[in-house]
Write a protein that holds these residues in place. Sequence first.
Motif, PDB file in Angstrom:
ATOM      1  N   MET A  10      65.082  39.213  90.841  1.00  0.00           N
ATOM      2  CA  MET A  10      64.888  39.425  89.398  1.00  0.00           C
ATOM      3  C   MET A  10      65.916  40.396  88.831  1.00  0.00           C
ATOM      4  O   MET A  10      66.217  40.362  87.634  1.00  0.00           O
TER       5      MET A  10
ATOM      6  N   ASN B  18      72.411  34.523  83.334  1.00  0.00           N
ATOM      7  CA  ASN B  18      71.648  35.021  84.479  1.00  0.00           C
ATOM      8  C   ASN B  18      71.780  33.991  85.611  1.00  0.00           C
ATOM      9  O   ASN B  18      71.606  32.803  85.381  1.00  0.00           O
TER      10      ASN B  18
ATOM     11  N   SER C 159      64.136  32.612  89.078  1.00  0.00           N
ATOM     12  CA  SER C 159      63.589  33.018  87.776  1.00  0.00           C
ATOM     13  C   SER C 159      63.340  31.825  86.862  1.00  0.00           C
ATOM     14  O   SER C 159      62.451  31.876  86.000  1.00  0.00           O
TER      15      SER C 159
ATOM     16  N   THR D 251      59.616  31.194  85.392  1.00  0.00           N
ATOM     17  CA  THR D 251      59.376  31.063  83.947  1.00  0.00           C
ATOM     18  C   THR D 251      58.574  29.796  83.671  1.00  0.00           C
ATOM     19  O   THR D 251      57.612  29.810  82.898  1.00  0.00           O
TER      20      THR D 251
ATOM     21  N   ASP E 255      59.145  37.478  79.507  1.00  0.00           N
ATOM     22  CA  ASP E 255      59.537  38.648  78.709  1.00  0.00           C
ATOM     23  C   ASP E 255      60.305  39.680  79.527  1.00  0.00           C
ATOM     24  O   ASP E 255      60.668  40.736  79.003  1.00  0.00           O
ATOM     25  N   PHE E 256      60.520  39.401  80.825  1.00  0.00           N
ATOM     26  CA  PHE E 256      61.180  40.401  81.673  1.00  0.00           C
ATOM     27  C   PHE E 256      62.688  40.468  81.396  1.00  0.00           C
ATOM     28  O   PHE E 256      63.247  41.535  81.163  1.00  0.00           O
ATOM     29  N   HIS E 257      63.341  39.304  81.418  1.00  0.00           N
ATOM     30  CA  HIS E 257      64.773  39.287  81.113  1.00  0.00           C
ATOM     31  C   HIS E 257      64.962  39.228  79.604  1.00  0.00           C
ATOM     32  O   HIS E 257      64.060  38.808  78.873  1.00  0.00           O
ATOM     33  N   ARG E 258      66.128  39.640  79.139  1.00  0.00           N
ATOM     34  CA  ARG E 258      66.335  39.711  77.695  1.00  0.00           C
ATOM     35  C   ARG E 258      67.663  39.065  77.312  1.00  0.00           C
ATOM     36  O   ARG E 258      68.505  38.802  78.159  1.00  0.00           O
TER      37      ARG E 258
ATOM     38  N   LYS F  72      71.889  45.972  79.283  1.00  0.00           N
ATOM     39  CA  LYS F  72      70.497  45.855  79.728  1.00  0.00           C
ATOM     40  C   LYS F  72      70.173  44.386  80.003  1.00  0.00           C
ATOM     41  O   LYS F  72      70.097  43.585  79.087  1.00  0.00           O
ATOM     42  N   ASP F  73      69.995  44.062  81.293  1.00  0.00           N
ATOM     43  CA  ASP F  73      69.662  42.685  81.675  1.00  0.00           C
ATOM     44  C   ASP F  73      68.199  42.369  81.408  1.00  0.00           C
ATOM     45  O   ASP F  73      67.820  41.220  81.248  1.00  0.00           O
ATOM     46  N   ASN F  74      67.373  43.411  81.455  1.00  0.00           N
ATOM     47  CA  ASN F  74      65.924  43.202  81.419  1.00  0.00           C
ATOM     48  C   ASN F  74      65.263  44.404  80.760  1.00  0.00           C
ATOM     49  O   ASN F  74      65.947  45.340  80.330  1.00  0.00           O
TER      50      ASN F  74
ATOM     51  N   LYS G 128      69.103  34.720  79.970  1.00  0.00           N
ATOM     52  CA  LYS G 128      67.773  34.734  80.589  1.00  0.00           C
ATOM     53  C   LYS G 128      67.347  33.295  80.801  1.00  0.00           C
ATOM     54  O   LYS G 128      67.969  32.383  80.248  1.00  0.00           O
TER      55      LYS G 128
END
Lengths: 326, 210
Positions: free
Chosen positions: A110, A158, A163, A167, A188-191, A199-201, A265
């Motif tokens: 992740m 990503n 993942s 999802t 909602d974890f990855h962005r 910020k990946d997550n 993501k």
Amino acid sequence: MNPFTYVRATETSGAIRALGRDSHFLAGGTNLIDLMKMGIVTPEKLVDITHLPLKHISRTPTGLSIGALCTNSEVADHPLVLKHYPLLSMAFNAGASPQLRNMATVGGNMMQRTRCPYFFDTALPCNKRVPGSGCGALQGYNRMHAIFGASDQCIAVNPSDMSIALTALEATVHIQGARGGRILPFADFHRLPGDTPEKDNVLEPGELITSLTLPLPAFPDHVHYLKIRDRTSYAFALVSVAAALQLDGGNVRAVRLVMGGVAHKPWRLEAAEDFLRGKPATVENFRQAAYLAMQGAKAYAYNQFKLTLAPNAIVQALKTASGVTA
Amino acid sequence: MADYSDNQSHEEDLEHSTRRSFFKQSTAFGAIALTPAALVRAAEHQWDEKIADVFEKMPLNIEVNGVKHSLKVEPRTTLLDLLREQLDLTGTKKGCDRGQCGACTVHVNGVRINSCLSLAVSNEGKKITTIEGLAVGDNLHPMQDAFIRHDGFQCGYCTSGQIMSAVALVKEGRTHSREQISEFMSGNICRCGAYSNIVKAIEDVKNSGL
């Protein structure tokens, strides 16, 4: 590799307390050690969490709980996963190599960083690696890059196959921090990159992923993970599609569609799902769903091919998952 | 060895002071298992000079090919470099050093992994098998024998990794078809292109029931 202090943690709260500024948790190391050798990540301290008791795979009243330190292959080969969540096994086995899957953990998967070549080359600009330095890929060689949800700051994707399946299966992430725990939907974890592609997550500093939960099995059959890549095995996705269907006679009762290799993501195809739900499972409907899924896609100089490859991959994944060929 | 320059000593002191404060914290947490009690005590008493060299390396107990070792390793040392540079087991090869080629494949507790991406210190208490650990005396492992008979190599650089991977593959039971063998051997790259003979060697070992 820069010198660092190595700390071995024996319990979760101790690991979280030991994590300080410029420090990282170390699990399988398949991504982190690579990034450290490249000088992309230069921690002062590594907190080895591989001895923490987060290695279970067990049934719960609401589904399946998977410890964050299970390796990719332990999950992929587990009888409960193979029987009830085959989509997840397929996605795991499409990623990396057997050796890497034996090392890499679920939590680490992740956390893996993008494979964008501009992120990996410290001589080139990258807003994800050095915020404010620019995006080399935007005007550069962007064949592997995003067609959905990108920003003018970052068009990286990503790389995780796992993942995409998680999802689609609507997994939940369990996170522990110094001030307590929280639970997040996996989606909602990855962005998306926006103005802060570094910020990946949404994980906050000092937080640790402790486990994942999967809901009760809803897609034990009629699933497929289709990964299109430059060679038959052991390569990152150009485009991938996780398709999961419940079929009622010839009709689609429930459907999940998520694409990989196209965004920062996992990219859920909600418009396509909404269209297919309740309709006959036909190739014509699959094509219409793929058309709807591609609305809003935007390609760059070298990844125009994804605008054709992605919808074709969606149709093919649905055909394979459903067994419908006409 | 020549004396350290003043500058160097100063830098090292700074570094140790950071580590010392960490060790003090860690005793308060009571959750960190790495530090021998003597080191923590030394840190609390600020015996910097006496323990300086100890801080540079971590203790590591590891079993390699049936031989137990109690070592001191620098945290940056990978398992691959430990095997090759400290234990003189140079059968395990360094190819890409980034987990992409598989030349460094060894078994850790019976499972195949890329030793270039594993820190030696994170293998505390583990049992490692390298290519040197397969043969019994002069008797080659059946997979080694099969690679020779089927010409499963040309230059040989990837071969120890291929064989370690192949031995694990048979144990994993991923040998139902040539396609499955190829898929589950994809983490081992051979630039000479000996793939078809490698697959034949693996099929041979599988068919002989070993």
